[in-house]
Design a protein around this motif. Structure first.
Motif, PDB file in Angstrom:
ATOM      1  N   GLY A  92      -8.822 -23.815   6.308  1.00 46.99           N
ATOM      2  CA  GLY A  92      -8.420 -24.015   4.921  1.00 46.99           C
ATOM      3  C   GLY A  92      -9.478 -24.630   4.034  1.00 46.99           C
ATOM      4  N   ARG A  93     -10.732 -24.620   4.478  1.00 49.10           N
ATOM      5  CA  ARG A  93     -11.788 -25.328   3.728  1.00 49.10           C
ATOM      6  C   ARG A  93     -12.679 -24.335   2.973  1.00 49.10           C
ATOM      7  NH1 ARG A  93     -13.665 -30.645   3.972  1.00 49.10           N
ATOM      8  NH2 ARG A  93     -12.011 -31.008   5.509  1.00 49.10           N
ATOM      9  N   PHE A  94     -12.954 -24.643   1.693  1.00 46.05           N
ATOM     10  CA  PHE A  94     -13.817 -23.804   0.865  1.00 46.05           C
ATOM     11  C   PHE A  94     -14.989 -24.628   0.351  1.00 46.05           C
ATOM     12  CE2 PHE A  94     -15.089 -22.086  -3.301  1.00 46.05           C
ATOM     13  CZ  PHE A  94     -15.436 -20.796  -2.921  1.00 46.05           C
ATOM     14  N   VAL A  95     -16.178 -24.073   0.499  1.00 46.21           N
ATOM     15  CA  VAL A  95     -17.394 -24.703  -0.014  1.00 46.21           C
ATOM     16  C   VAL A  95     -18.054 -23.720  -0.977  1.00 46.21           C
ATOM     17  CG1 VAL A  95     -19.575 -25.799   0.576  1.00 46.21           C
ATOM     18  CG2 VAL A  95     -17.675 -25.855   2.213  1.00 46.21           C
ATOM     19  N   PRO A  96     -18.045 -24.000  -2.269  1.00 43.42           N
ATOM     20  CA  PRO A  96     -18.654 -23.063  -3.210  1.00 43.42           C
ATOM     21  C   PRO A  96     -20.165 -23.024  -3.057  1.00 43.42           C
ATOM     22  CG  PRO A  96     -17.989 -25.064  -4.346  1.00 43.42           C
ATOM     23  CD  PRO A  96     -17.472 -25.180  -2.942  1.00 43.42           C
ATOM     24  N   SER A  97     -20.731 -21.835  -3.162  1.00 43.12           N
ATOM     25  CA  SER A  97     -22.188 -21.725  -3.102  1.00 43.12           C
ATOM     26  C   SER A  97     -22.802 -22.285  -4.379  1.00 43.12           C
ATOM     27  CB  SER A  97     -22.604 -20.265  -2.915  1.00 43.12           C
ATOM     28  OG  SER A  97     -22.229 -19.503  -4.046  1.00 43.12           O
ATOM     29  N   GLU A  98     -24.044 -22.734  -4.284  1.00 40.89           N
ATOM     30  CA  GLU A  98     -24.700 -23.327  -5.447  1.00 40.89           C
ATOM     31  C   GLU A  98     -24.943 -22.295  -6.539  1.00 40.89           C
ATOM     32  OE1 GLU A  98     -28.171 -25.529  -4.524  1.00 40.89           O
ATOM     33  OE2 GLU A  98     -27.205 -26.749  -2.976  1.00 40.89           O
ATOM     34  N   ALA A  99     -25.258 -21.068  -6.141  1.00 40.06           N
ATOM     35  CA  ALA A  99     -25.615 -20.047  -7.133  1.00 40.06           C
ATOM     36  C   ALA A  99     -24.397 -19.524  -7.876  1.00 40.06           C
ATOM     37  CB  ALA A  99     -26.347 -18.894  -6.449  1.00 40.06           C
ATOM     38  N   ASP A 100     -23.262 -19.418  -7.186  1.00 47.43           N
ATOM     39  CA  ASP A 100     -22.059 -18.856  -7.797  1.00 47.43           C
ATOM     40  C   ASP A 100     -20.848 -19.514  -7.150  1.00 47.43           C
ATOM     41  OD1 ASP A 100     -19.937 -17.415  -8.756  1.00 47.43           O
ATOM     42  OD2 ASP A 100     -20.826 -15.440  -8.384  1.00 47.43           O
ATOM     43  N   GLU A 114      -1.970 -16.303   8.595  1.00 46.55           N
ATOM     44  CA  GLU A 114      -1.413 -15.961   9.904  1.00 46.55           C
ATOM     45  C   GLU A 114      -2.388 -16.251  11.043  1.00 46.55           C
ATOM     46  OE1 GLU A 114       0.977 -14.120   6.817  1.00 46.55           O
ATOM     47  OE2 GLU A 114      -1.200 -14.088   7.179  1.00 46.55           O
ATOM     48  N   LEU A 115      -3.694 -16.169  10.760  1.00 45.54           N
ATOM     49  CA  LEU A 115      -4.678 -16.475  11.796  1.00 45.54           C
ATOM     50  C   LEU A 115      -4.741 -17.974  12.094  1.00 45.54           C
ATOM     51  CD1 LEU A 115      -7.628 -14.081  10.872  1.00 45.54           C
ATOM     52  CD2 LEU A 115      -5.946 -13.835  12.706  1.00 45.54           C
ATOM     53  N   ARG A 116      -4.397 -18.787  11.121  1.00 50.08           N
ATOM     54  CA  ARG A 116      -4.407 -20.236  11.326  1.00 50.08           C
ATOM     55  C   ARG A 116      -3.268 -20.691  12.239  1.00 50.08           C
ATOM     56  NH1 ARG A 116      -4.816 -23.070   5.594  1.00 50.08           N
ATOM     57  NH2 ARG A 116      -4.849 -24.919   6.971  1.00 50.08           N
ATOM     58  N   VAL A 117      -2.264 -19.859  12.407  1.00 50.38           N
ATOM     59  CA  VAL A 117      -1.120 -20.214  13.256  1.00 50.38           C
ATOM     60  C   VAL A 117      -0.944 -19.232  14.414  1.00 50.38           C
ATOM     61  CG1 VAL A 117       0.163 -21.537  11.539  1.00 50.38           C
ATOM     62  CG2 VAL A 117       0.402 -19.054  11.594  1.00 50.38           C
ATOM     63  N   ASN A 148       0.506 -19.548   0.806  1.00 49.44           N
ATOM     64  CA  ASN A 148      -0.090 -19.577   2.143  1.00 49.44           C
ATOM     65  C   ASN A 148       0.678 -20.499   3.078  1.00 49.44           C
ATOM     66  OD1 ASN A 148      -2.001 -17.747   1.338  1.00 49.44           O
ATOM     67  ND2 ASN A 148      -3.726 -19.167   1.391  1.00 49.44           N
ATOM     68  N   VAL A 149       1.137 -21.633   2.558  1.00 44.31           N
ATOM     69  CA  VAL A 149       1.956 -22.534   3.376  1.00 44.31           C
ATOM     70  C   VAL A 149       3.239 -21.826   3.799  1.00 44.31           C
ATOM     71  CG1 VAL A 149       3.329 -24.652   3.335  1.00 44.31           C
ATOM     72  CG2 VAL A 149       1.007 -24.657   2.394  1.00 44.31           C
ATOM     73  N   ARG A 150       3.848 -21.082   2.889  1.00 45.72           N
ATOM     74  CA  ARG A 150       5.075 -20.343   3.241  1.00 45.72           C
ATOM     75  C   ARG A 150       4.800 -19.320   4.341  1.00 45.72           C
ATOM     76  NH1 ARG A 150       5.799 -20.890  -2.542  1.00 45.72           N
ATOM     77  NH2 ARG A 150       7.659 -22.163  -2.946  1.00 45.72           N
TER      78      ARG A 150
END
Length: 298
Positions: A92-100, A114-117, A148-150
């Motif tokens: 569930g973690r997002f890291v934005p790139s510096e360029a965009d 679904e892959l997380r569970v 997504n939680v649902r």
């Protein structure tokens, strides 16, 4: 007004996703180490074991179902009455790139819900965590949208697994109430407050009282302290009518400047705090009865 419970259960979070082997040499890494650490924590008084797994070669976090299965099998072979709680947090973690900032940068772990569970559907533990937070986290962003939680909850419910709702701020509790209203979640609820993450709930008696009073009366809760607040949270949680969690996922120290030599040592200290305050620790069988779980696995 809630008062301390007659008996409380202890959860031990034995390795986690963010604690690094470079921080402490006592962090269990391999399936055998994680299982042995879990069993020792149970001997010290833990009824619930909260599990992440690691790549045995590198120590990096992993979501390999075979690793989860090996740890679970090792625990259940020795202590089938122990309650196993698997994480669903990774992915569930997002890291934005510096360029965009619209493009994911290094460190992003976002997965289809679904892959997380997937490991929950396959392995069917007693409990699994369900994070309700979308928040800043160490310069990155954790994303758990309501939809997504649902989707994750649907898989958890289909597997017959009890979700433990991880609540990092008051907005997460508002989302929890919406999920109860639409039938995604059914009570009685099992919840925990995460105290000490920089941009979430901060550790104090006022925080625990505030969060507790936002819950339904029938909900169970554990106040979890991260880092230096780990053992403060033990006392706060007990005194406010909650349960207990400690472990090397949450803190690596047993005392100021003293590394915890094991998860069991942390459980022993948490148990001592509760007992010194007049409380009693529930056994795994008693905890199963509290949570409406089957007494033993066949």
């Amino acid at each position: 007004m809630r008062t301390p419970l007659a008996k409380v259960f202890i959860t031990c979070a034995v390795t986690g996703n963010l604690t690094s082997p470079s921080q402490t040499p006592h962090l269990p890494i391999t399936p055998a180490q994680i299982a042995d650490s879990s069993l020792a924590a149970a001997e010290a008084g833990a009824s619930i074991i909260h599990l992440h797994v690691r790549n045995p070669e590198t120590g990096a976090p992993s979501m390999d179902i075979a690793l989860y299965k090996e740890v679970m099998d090792r625990i259940r072979e020795k202590r089938p009455e122990l309650i196993i709680n698997l994480t669903t947090g990774p992915g569930g973690r997002f890291v934005p790139s510096e360029a965009d900032p619209r493009v994911a940068g290094p460190g992003t772990t976002l997965l289809r819900p679904e892959l997380r569970v997937e490991h929950i559907a396959v392995l069917k533990p007693d409990i699994c965590t369900l994070d309700l937070n979308t928040m800043n986290s160490a310069g990155q962003v954790v994303i758990n949208t309501p939809e997504n939680v649902r989707r994750m909850a649907a898989v958890i419910n289909e597997a017959g697994v009890v979700p433990e709702l991880e609540l990092f701020d008051s907005g997460d509790i508002a989302l929890m109430h919406d999920l109860v209203k639409d039938g995604t979640l059914k009570g009685p609820l099992l919840t925990c407050f995460i105290l000490g993450v920089k941009y979430g709930f901060q550790p104090s008696a006022e925080t625990v009282l505030y969060a507790r009073n936002l819950l339904p009366d029938t909900a169970r809760f554990t106040a979890i302290g991260i880092g230096r607040s780990a053992f403060q949270a033990v006392a706060l949680s007990y005194l406010m009518g909650g349960h207990i969690r400690v472990g090397l996922e949450d803190s690596i120290y047993l005392d100021r400047g003293v590394l915890a030599p094991s998860n069991a040592s942390m459980v022993e200290k948490a148990r001592r705090i509760v007992e010194d305050l007049g409380g009693q620790i529930a056994s795994p069988t008693e905890t199963r009865e509290m949570l409406g779980l089957p007494r033993l696995h066949a």
